[in-house]
Design a protein around this motif. Structure first.
Motif, PDB file in Angstrom:
ATOM      1  N   TYR A  50      11.767  -3.245   0.022  1.00  0.00           N
ATOM      2  CA  TYR A  50      11.480  -1.972   0.685  1.00  0.00           C
ATOM      3  C   TYR A  50      10.269  -1.285   0.045  1.00  0.00           C
ATOM      4  O   TYR A  50       9.474  -0.642   0.732  1.00  0.00           O
ATOM      5  CB  TYR A  50      12.705  -1.054   0.609  1.00  0.00           C
ATOM      6  N   ILE A  51      10.146  -1.404  -1.267  1.00  0.00           N
ATOM      7  CA  ILE A  51       8.979  -0.823  -1.951  1.00  0.00           C
ATOM      8  C   ILE A  51       7.693  -1.471  -1.455  1.00  0.00           C
ATOM      9  O   ILE A  51       6.727  -0.791  -1.113  1.00  0.00           O
ATOM     10  CB  ILE A  51       9.113  -0.995  -3.475  1.00  0.00           C
ATOM     11  N   CYS A  52       7.683  -2.789  -1.406  1.00  0.00           N
ATOM     12  CA  CYS A  52       6.489  -3.505  -0.961  1.00  0.00           C
ATOM     13  C   CYS A  52       6.153  -3.168   0.482  1.00  0.00           C
ATOM     14  O   CYS A  52       4.982  -3.042   0.852  1.00  0.00           O
ATOM     15  CB  CYS A  52       6.691  -5.011  -1.125  1.00  0.00           C
ATOM     16  N   GLN A  53       7.165  -3.004   1.307  1.00  0.00           N
ATOM     17  CA  GLN A  53       6.939  -2.675   2.711  1.00  0.00           C
ATOM     18  C   GLN A  53       6.386  -1.257   2.861  1.00  0.00           C
ATOM     19  O   GLN A  53       5.575  -0.988   3.758  1.00  0.00           O
ATOM     20  CB  GLN A  53       8.234  -2.812   3.503  1.00  0.00           C
TER      21      GLN A  53
ATOM     22  N   PRO B  26      -1.013  -4.821  -1.807  1.00  0.00           N
ATOM     23  CA  PRO B  26       0.222  -5.064  -2.560  1.00  0.00           C
ATOM     24  C   PRO B  26      -0.032  -5.881  -3.824  1.00  0.00           C
ATOM     25  O   PRO B  26      -0.863  -6.790  -3.819  1.00  0.00           O
ATOM     26  CB  PRO B  26       1.101  -5.831  -1.575  1.00  0.00           C
ATOM     27  N   PRO B  27       0.654  -5.555  -4.909  1.00  0.00           N
ATOM     28  CA  PRO B  27       0.496  -6.329  -6.141  1.00  0.00           C
ATOM     29  C   PRO B  27       1.105  -7.716  -5.992  1.00  0.00           C
ATOM     30  O   PRO B  27       1.807  -8.011  -5.018  1.00  0.00           O
ATOM     31  CB  PRO B  27       1.250  -5.496  -7.183  1.00  0.00           C
ATOM     32  N   LYS B  28       0.842  -8.534  -6.983  1.00  0.00           N
ATOM     33  CA  LYS B  28       1.317  -9.921  -6.926  1.00  0.00           C
ATOM     34  C   LYS B  28       2.831  -9.990  -6.832  1.00  0.00           C
ATOM     35  O   LYS B  28       3.393 -10.909  -6.241  1.00  0.00           O
ATOM     36  CB  LYS B  28       0.837 -10.681  -8.165  1.00  0.00           C
ATOM     37  N   ALA B  29       3.502  -8.989  -7.417  1.00  0.00           N
ATOM     38  CA  ALA B  29       4.968  -8.980  -7.396  1.00  0.00           C
ATOM     39  C   ALA B  29       5.526  -8.904  -5.974  1.00  0.00           C
ATOM     40  O   ALA B  29       6.689  -9.231  -5.744  1.00  0.00           O
ATOM     41  CB  ALA B  29       5.497  -7.805  -8.217  1.00  0.00           C
ATOM     42  N   CYS B  30       4.697  -8.478  -5.023  1.00  0.00           N
ATOM     43  CA  CYS B  30       5.151  -8.373  -3.636  1.00  0.00           C
ATOM     44  C   CYS B  30       5.044  -9.695  -2.889  1.00  0.00           C
ATOM     45  O   CYS B  30       5.522  -9.787  -1.750  1.00  0.00           O
ATOM     46  CB  CYS B  30       4.358  -7.295  -2.896  1.00  0.00           C
ATOM     47  N   GLU B  31       4.417 -10.691  -3.482  1.00  0.00           N
ATOM     48  CA  GLU B  31       4.313 -11.983  -2.819  1.00  0.00           C
ATOM     49  C   GLU B  31       5.716 -12.565  -2.616  1.00  0.00           C
ATOM     50  O   GLU B  31       6.517 -12.627  -3.540  1.00  0.00           O
ATOM     51  CB  GLU B  31       3.467 -12.955  -3.647  1.00  0.00           C
ATOM     52  N   GLY B  32       5.984 -12.948  -1.396  1.00  0.00           N
ATOM     53  CA  GLY B  32       7.302 -13.475  -1.086  1.00  0.00           C
ATOM     54  C   GLY B  32       8.336 -12.413  -0.813  1.00  0.00           C
ATOM     55  O   GLY B  32       9.489 -12.727  -0.518  1.00  0.00           O
ATOM     56  N   GLN B  33       7.933 -11.114  -0.906  1.00  0.00           N
ATOM     57  CA  GLN B  33       8.868 -10.030  -0.672  1.00  0.00           C
ATOM     58  C   GLN B  33       8.840  -9.551   0.771  1.00  0.00           C
ATOM     59  O   GLN B  33       9.654  -8.727   1.152  1.00  0.00           O
ATOM     60  CB  GLN B  33       8.541  -8.849  -1.594  1.00  0.00           C
ATOM     61  N   ALA B  34       7.883 -10.034   1.560  1.00  0.00           N
ATOM     62  CA  ALA B  34       7.818  -9.600   2.943  1.00  0.00           C
ATOM     63  C   ALA B  34       9.073 -10.035   3.683  1.00  0.00           C
ATOM     64  O   ALA B  34       9.573 -11.148   3.511  1.00  0.00           O
ATOM     65  CB  ALA B  34       6.576 -10.189   3.617  1.00  0.00           C
ATOM     66  N   LEU B  35       9.611  -9.127   4.488  1.00  0.00           N
ATOM     67  CA  LEU B  35      10.834  -9.456   5.199  1.00  0.00           C
ATOM     68  C   LEU B  35      10.980  -8.566   6.406  1.00  0.00           C
ATOM     69  O   LEU B  35      10.370  -7.510   6.514  1.00  0.00           O
ATOM     70  CB  LEU B  35      12.068  -9.284   4.304  1.00  0.00           C
ATOM     71  N   THR B  36      11.806  -9.024   7.309  1.00  0.00           N
ATOM     72  CA  THR B  36      12.276  -8.152   8.369  1.00  0.00           C
ATOM     73  C   THR B  36      13.590  -7.578   7.877  1.00  0.00           C
ATOM     74  O   THR B  36      14.578  -8.308   7.720  1.00  0.00           O
ATOM     75  CB  THR B  36      12.489  -8.951   9.674  1.00  0.00           C
TER      76      THR B  36
END
Length: 301
Positions: A244-247, A253-263
């Motif tokens: 939710y933070i990354c969204q 977005p920082p590297k920590a958001c890689e792979g955090q994308a979601l519906t």
């Protein structure tokens, strides 16, 4: 034949009149920062407000001799961090587990760089008519809530007060919460300001402020941990708070958001509906404490 290049003035003249220049802002996204740029464009003289000096066609110097800036005016627009608030109580096993095993990750992976973290150690406590506070897990929880409130006040740097709180919550998970003072030595932080805050009664004032902050939540909290990202409660899906933070973040977005994308709607199976301490539990009762002690044991297995 005269092959001389036409002058700049003749190229940019309008109906035989010297043109003026117009400043037009536009935004450029570069490496996660938005820059507002301004550049001068020649425009019709007839559009000039009377108060503006008339400029030569090179957009550089006015007839009154005032030099105009020809270069872009670089103004970085600061991108706001994502607000993350955790409403918790120190001896709820799921709050302790979330702090030590989930929230701590954003300090390791760098996600904290885009987060404005607000820790609110009050939880499901209640305030009596004489401003006395009763905590769900008894007097020991009230003490630790107050100690952690004092730590947040004494050390505004989020890294410092989180390290201390993380240490205490780790002790809570190991049923060693009465050793909380050892966290001063473990973190290397001076104990004076926190102990003065606690012993002077100022910590109780902080807890009353946290009580008011918690009670003003809309919608009201019904359990803890109660996690709010960008003003929106995550309810029992708090385990996905990083996504939710990354969204919610507007910048690169920082590297920590890689792979955090979601519906988000696809994450219904990753909830923590049974891993909360409810408001309607018997506040401060031995039954509640015993039930939550059993939960702690399960989390440690």
């Amino acid at each position: 034949m005269n092959l001389a290049r036409p002058s700049t003035s003749s190229i940019f003249s309008f109906n035989g009149l010297d043109p003026i220049c117009e400043t037009r802002p536009f935004d450029i996204l570069f490496r996660g920062l938005t820059y507002q740029r301004k550049i001068l464009f020649p425009v019709s003289r007839s559009r000039t407000p009377p108060s503006l000096p008339i400029l030569h066609s090179n957009c550089g110097e006015s007839t009154n001799g005032v030099k105009r800036r020809q270069y872009w005016n670089q103004k970085p627009l600061k991108i706001s961090k994502v607000s993350l608030a955790l409403y918790y109580e120190t001896m709820c096993p799921y709050c302790s587990d979330f702090i030590t095993n989930n929230l701590s990750k954003i300090f390791d992976n760098g996600l904290i760089s885009i987060v404005d973290l607000d820790l609110v150690p009050y939880g499901n406590a209640g305030v009596g008519s004489n401003n006395s506070i009763t905590c769900q897990h008894g007097p020991s929880e009230c003490q630790l809530n107050t100690v952690e409130a004092c730590a947040i006040s004494a050390w505004p740097d989020v890294q410092e007060h989180f390290d201390f709180i993380h240490c205490i919550e780790h002790l809570v998970m190991e049923h060693r919460y009465d050793e909380w003072k050892s966290c001063f030595q473990q973190t290397g932080l001076d104990s004076t300001s926190v102990l003065d805050c606690y012993n002077s009664g100022y910590g109780e004032e902080l807890e009353l402020q946290y009580a008011a902050q918690t009670d003003s939540l809309q919608p009201p909290h019904t359990y803890v941990p109660w996690v709010v990202v960008d003003g929106k409660p995550l309810y029992d899906n708090y385990g996905n708070f990083e996504k939710y933070i990354c969204q919610a973040y507007d910048g690169q977005p920082p590297k920590a958001c890689e792979g955090q994308a979601l519906t988000i709607s696809q994450e219904t199976n990753s909830n923590h509906g049974d891993q909360v301490c409810h408001v309607d539990d018997m506040t401060g009762s031995s039954a509640t404490r015993k039930k939550h002690e059993m939960k702690k044991k399960k989390l440690l297995i």
